[in-house]
Design a protein around this motif. Structure first.
Motif, PDB file in Angstrom:
ATOM      1  N   ARG A 119     187.607  27.929  80.680  1.00 43.96           N
ATOM      2  CA  ARG A 119     188.826  28.234  79.741  1.00 43.96           C
ATOM      3  C   ARG A 119     188.866  29.663  79.347  1.00 43.96           C
ATOM      4  NH1 ARG A 119     189.859  24.682  74.185  1.00 43.96           N
ATOM      5  NH2 ARG A 119     191.584  25.434  73.714  1.00 43.96           N
ATOM      6  N   SER A 190     187.373  20.139  76.893  1.00 47.67           N
ATOM      7  CA  SER A 190     186.334  20.638  76.063  1.00 47.67           C
ATOM      8  C   SER A 190     186.346  21.946  75.588  1.00 47.67           C
ATOM      9  CB  SER A 190     185.059  20.628  76.705  1.00 47.67           C
ATOM     10  OG  SER A 190     184.902  21.867  78.071  1.00 47.67           O
ATOM     11  N   ASP A 191     185.616  22.643  74.786  1.00 45.69           N
ATOM     12  CA  ASP A 191     185.781  24.082  74.312  1.00 45.69           C
ATOM     13  C   ASP A 191     185.509  25.081  75.415  1.00 45.69           C
ATOM     14  OD1 ASP A 191     186.101  22.962  71.739  1.00 45.69           O
ATOM     15  OD2 ASP A 191     183.895  23.099  71.370  1.00 45.69           O
TER      16      ASP A 191
END
Length: 444
Positions: A119, A190-191
């Motif tokens: 990310r 997810s983070d």
């Protein structure tokens, strides 16, 4: 049955006491009890340290522990516990590995491209087999590659930066093969990780084009017979045969409704086929005045109509299309509001420098379960009420497509028995300063 840890401690303490007791007796026999006792204690301590060193060496080497000794003693109990714990851990690891292999096999077998990306760096971590055909990505060749660079010419860098707010890209050319049309969806699960899913929508787009062409062609062909029917109906004079008057009147109403349906279908087909708009300045003051006159004409004095221009700006877009969308909202508000109700049209500033046009009524209201489907073609909350009001079921679908062409969105809020609010929200890029206003400003 293996002894418990408590039993092992008891046996170890008993052995320790026995050894020390024998050492004390031997020392007394030779007249040196304490040196004999100390030597015995040191010997036992050395034996325990050697046993501990062996167990720690086995744990540090991460090798499979040998089966524990069947004898007693605390170290035998510790070895049994370690052996059992290690076997349980290895069993869980095997199950996790099997699950991961099964999940990866499932992902690899999917016809859609699946890409796992970091990310923060927007780099590829893993992708399945279909990603090579649809996106030109291959694992492990592209592991660690930048998605923004590998998916060129798709403008995905800014899209990826939107994260959870990224809207799906519904129709784009594949970077691996421009003849393949794909849709892209970003799932931040997810983070630290993203899931990018790409689907081949070429067949779906072809079917959608066939549907649009079919509807447009059929609607166009219906115009001629409807014109003929209208012509013959206009030639009929109910005064010649009074008993025909209700029949002729109903035929005229239904033919007019059919004509309106055909016109709406043609409008919707034209909007769906459009990708861009002819940009022009849309003067909102005369637009609002026109909406007021239309609402009063449709309501024929049965409602009170209020129009408020609190924005004082104009819009950039298609005047024709925007009037079609706003007019549909106003017409619906009038049709679905009982006599004595109130219609309010408000053009006001919105968050982020944008503007919003809202149409509020005090009509029947819409149950919450229907709100998400109101913009579908021919979707009707109540078919009987639609027949009474003469709606075609296409008005809100037209509104949605017009707003999409203007990068705007439609929001609907309603409560049964209290009315509804339909709001068209435009971004700041669609707002233009009202440099000249020679028309009458709508006010109340």
């Amino acid at each position: 049955m293996p002894p418990t840890l408590q039993t092992s401690w008891q046996r170890t303490l008993a052995t320790l006491a026995a050894v020390l007791g024998c050492a004390m007796l031997a020392g007394l026999a030779v007249g040196q009890p304490w040196p004999a006792l100390a030597l015995a204690a040191l010997g036992m301590l050395a034996a325990h340290l050697l046993r501990l060193r062996r167990i720690m060496g086995q744990l540090d080497a991460r090798v499979r522990l040998p089966p524990p000794h069947s004898g007693g003693g605390v170290w035998a109990g510790v070895e049994r516990l370690l052996h059992r714990a290690r076997n349980e851990v290895r069993g869980r690891e095997r199950r996790l590995v099997e699950m991961m292999r099964a999940y990866r096999a499932v992902a690899a077998a999917l016809p859609d491209a699946v890409v796992v990306a970091d990310r923060n760096t927007q780099r590829v971590i893993w992708c399945n087999v279909a990603a090579e055909r649809l996106l030109g990505l291959s694992y492990p060749r592209d592991k660690g590659a930048s998605l923004g660079e590998r998916l060129q010419p798709l403008p995905v860098s800014h899209w990826l930066s939107s994260g959870r707010h990224a809207e799906p890209i519904n129709d784009a050319a594949s970077p691996a093969d421009p003849s393949i049309r794909i849709s892209l969806r970003l799932i931040p699960y997810s983070d630290a990780l993203w899931l990018l899913v790409a689907r081949d929508v070429g067949k779906l787009m072809r079917l959608e084009k066939m549907r649009r062409d079919f509807v447009a062609n059929v609607s166009h062909e219906l115009r001629t017979p409807l014109t003929v029917v209208h012509g013959y109906l206009d030639m009929l004079d109910p005064s010649d045969n009074p008993e025909w008057e209700p029949i002729v009147g109903e035929m005229r109403r239904q033919s007019q409704r059919m004509t309106q349906l055909v016109e709406d279908l043609l409008t919707l087909s034209r909007l769906e086929a459009q990708d861009t708009l002819v940009e022009e300045e849309v003067a909102m003051a005369p637009m609002l005045s026109t909406l007021r006159r239309e609402a009063e004409a449709i309501g024929q004095g049965r409602h009170t109509v209020a129009v408020e221009d609190a924005a004082g700006v104009d819009l950039r877009g298609s005047s024709r299309e925007l009037h079609s969308a706003f007019s549909n909202l106003v017409a619906n508000a009038v049709r679905y509001t009982p006599s004595g109700g109130h219609i309010r049209v408000r053009f006001a500033p919105d968050a982020g420098g944008g503007v919003a046009l809202s149409v509020e009524d005090t009509g029947y209201g819409i149950p919450e379960a229907h709100l998400a489907r109101l913009t579908e073609r021919f979707y009707r909350v109540s078919s009987s009420r639609t027949r009474e009001t003469g709606g075609t079921g296409l008005g809100l679908a037209i509104v949605k497509h017009v707003l999409q062409l203007h990068q705007a969105r439609l929001e609907i809020a309603s409560e049964v028995g209290r009315g509804s609010i339909f709001t068209c929200r435009f971004g700041a890029e669609r707002v233009m300063a009202r440099t000249e206003d020679i028309h009458e400003e709508p006010h109340d």
